[in-house]
Scaffold this motif. Structure first.
Motif, PDB file in Angstrom:
ATOM      1  N   MET A  21       0.823  -1.229  -0.235  1.00  0.00           N
ATOM      2  CA  MET A  21      -0.293  -0.045  -0.091  1.00  0.00           C
ATOM      3  C   MET A  21       0.713   1.406  -0.137  1.00  0.00           C
ATOM      4  SD  MET A  21      -2.966  -1.863  -0.063  1.00  0.00           S
ATOM      5  CE  MET A  21      -3.854  -0.103   0.189  1.00  0.00           C
ATOM      6  N   ALA A  22       0.568   2.562  -0.680  1.00  0.00           N
ATOM      7  CA  ALA A  22       1.309   3.719  -0.781  1.00  0.00           C
ATOM      8  C   ALA A  22       0.086   5.016  -1.154  1.00  0.00           C
ATOM      9  CB  ALA A  22       2.113   3.508  -1.899  1.00  0.00           C
ATOM     10  N   TRP A  23       0.547   5.944  -0.419  1.00  0.00           N
ATOM     11  CA  TRP A  23      -0.304   7.239  -0.566  1.00  0.00           C
ATOM     12  C   TRP A  23       0.958   7.777  -1.850  1.00  0.00           C
ATOM     13  CZ3 TRP A  23      -4.025   8.788   0.888  1.00  0.00           C
ATOM     14  CH2 TRP A  23      -4.906   8.288   2.426  1.00  0.00           C
ATOM     15  N   PHE A  24      -0.003   8.862  -2.764  1.00  0.00           N
ATOM     16  CA  PHE A  24       0.578   9.507  -3.636  1.00  0.00           C
ATOM     17  C   PHE A  24      -0.027  11.069  -3.219  1.00  0.00           C
ATOM     18  CE2 PHE A  24       2.266   5.667  -5.529  1.00  0.00           C
ATOM     19  CZ  PHE A  24       2.890   5.890  -6.684  1.00  0.00           C
ATOM     20  N   ARG A  25       0.595  12.170  -4.049  1.00  0.00           N
ATOM     21  CA  ARG A  25       0.671  13.238  -4.258  1.00  0.00           C
ATOM     22  C   ARG A  25       0.059  14.049  -5.815  1.00  0.00           C
ATOM     23  NH1 ARG A  25       3.161  16.507   0.595  1.00  0.00           N
ATOM     24  NH2 ARG A  25       5.186  17.098  -0.665  1.00  0.00           N
ATOM     25  N   GLN A  26      -0.753  14.551  -5.432  1.00  0.00           N
ATOM     26  CA  GLN A  26      -0.920  15.558  -7.228  1.00  0.00           C
ATOM     27  C   GLN A  26      -1.002  16.781  -6.491  1.00  0.00           C
ATOM     28  OE1 GLN A  26      -2.838  13.444 -10.174  1.00  0.00           O
ATOM     29  NE2 GLN A  26      -1.314  14.629 -11.759  1.00  0.00           N
ATOM     30  N   ALA A  27      -0.177  18.117  -7.092  1.00  0.00           N
ATOM     31  CA  ALA A  27      -1.122  19.364  -6.848  1.00  0.00           C
ATOM     32  C   ALA A  27      -1.750  19.117  -7.892  1.00  0.00           C
ATOM     33  CB  ALA A  27      -0.121  19.926  -6.546  1.00  0.00           C
ATOM     34  N   PRO A  28      -2.550  20.253  -8.741  1.00  0.00           N
ATOM     35  CA  PRO A  28      -2.644  21.474 -10.019  1.00  0.00           C
ATOM     36  C   PRO A  28      -1.569  21.583 -10.981  1.00  0.00           C
ATOM     37  CG  PRO A  28      -4.044  21.669  -8.450  1.00  0.00           C
ATOM     38  CD  PRO A  28      -3.205  21.476  -7.464  1.00  0.00           C
ATOM     39  N   GLY A  29      -1.277  21.178 -11.582  1.00  0.00           N
ATOM     40  CA  GLY A  29      -0.543  21.235 -13.030  1.00  0.00           C
ATOM     41  C   GLY A  29       1.194  20.945 -13.122  1.00  0.00           C
ATOM     42  N   LYS A  30       0.905  19.200 -11.598  1.00  0.00           N
ATOM     43  CA  LYS A  30       1.567  18.605 -11.563  1.00  0.00           C
ATOM     44  C   LYS A  30       1.729  17.172 -11.229  1.00  0.00           C
ATOM     45  CE  LYS A  30       4.011  22.527  -9.766  1.00  0.00           C
ATOM     46  NZ  LYS A  30       5.111  23.538 -10.241  1.00  0.00           N
ATOM     47  N   GLU A  31       2.577  16.609 -11.095  1.00  0.00           N
ATOM     48  CA  GLU A  31       2.931  15.201 -12.109  1.00  0.00           C
ATOM     49  C   GLU A  31       2.998  14.706 -10.651  1.00  0.00           C
ATOM     50  OE1 GLU A  31       3.688  14.611 -15.588  1.00  0.00           O
ATOM     51  OE2 GLU A  31       3.620  13.536 -14.228  1.00  0.00           O
ATOM     52  N   ARG A  32       2.020  13.263 -10.998  1.00  0.00           N
ATOM     53  CA  ARG A  32       1.745  13.115  -9.332  1.00  0.00           C
ATOM     54  C   ARG A  32       2.914  11.913  -8.318  1.00  0.00           C
ATOM     55  NH1 ARG A  32      -3.696   8.604  -9.644  1.00  0.00           N
ATOM     56  NH2 ARG A  32      -4.824  10.823 -10.056  1.00  0.00           N
TER      57      ARG A  32
END
Length: 123
Positions: free
Chosen positions: A34-45
């Motif tokens: 299991m993992a957590w990722f994050r993505q901001a607007p206009g950015k790569e995940r």
């Protein structure tokens, strides 16, 4: 088949804490990392942290080391991300993911994803 649902996001001030939770289901969910990722607007995940279900091995991105803690609870089949000392640059949509690969940091290796939960940190 694995189903993932995130919760716990919200709007907080800088230096605050927030706990995200991912609820996992499906017959084979405990066979996955299991993992957590994050993505901001206009950015790569981007990769944030990962763990196996017994919590024996955890991996963190350099940007969150010492501030975020990932944990798994088999009793409730949930994976949590405890975030402290939050910064505006932590603002993003946070996604829970599952993979059969071994501690991958690459989003392309993850086959199952939740719908995401929004975290916004104000200055």
């Amino acid at each position: 088949q694995v189903q993932l649902v995130e919760s716990g996001g919200g709007l907080v001030q800088a230096d605050a804490s927030l706990r995200l939770t991912c609820a996992a289901s499906g017959r084979t969910y405990m066979r996955h990392l299991m993992a957590w990722f994050r993505q901001a607007p206009g950015k790569e995940r981007e990769f944030v942290a990962s763990t196996n279900w017994n919590g024996g091995i955890t991996v963190y991105a350099d940007s969150v080391k010492g501030r975020f803690t990932i944990s798994a609870d088999t009793a409730s089949n949930t994976v949590s991300l405890q975030m402290t000392s939050l910064r505006p640059e932590d603002s993003a949509t946070y996604y829970c993911a599952a993979t059969i690969s071994s501690y991958s940091r690459h989003k392309s290796d993850y086959s199952y994803w939740g719908q995401g939960t929004q975290v916004t940190v104000s200055s």
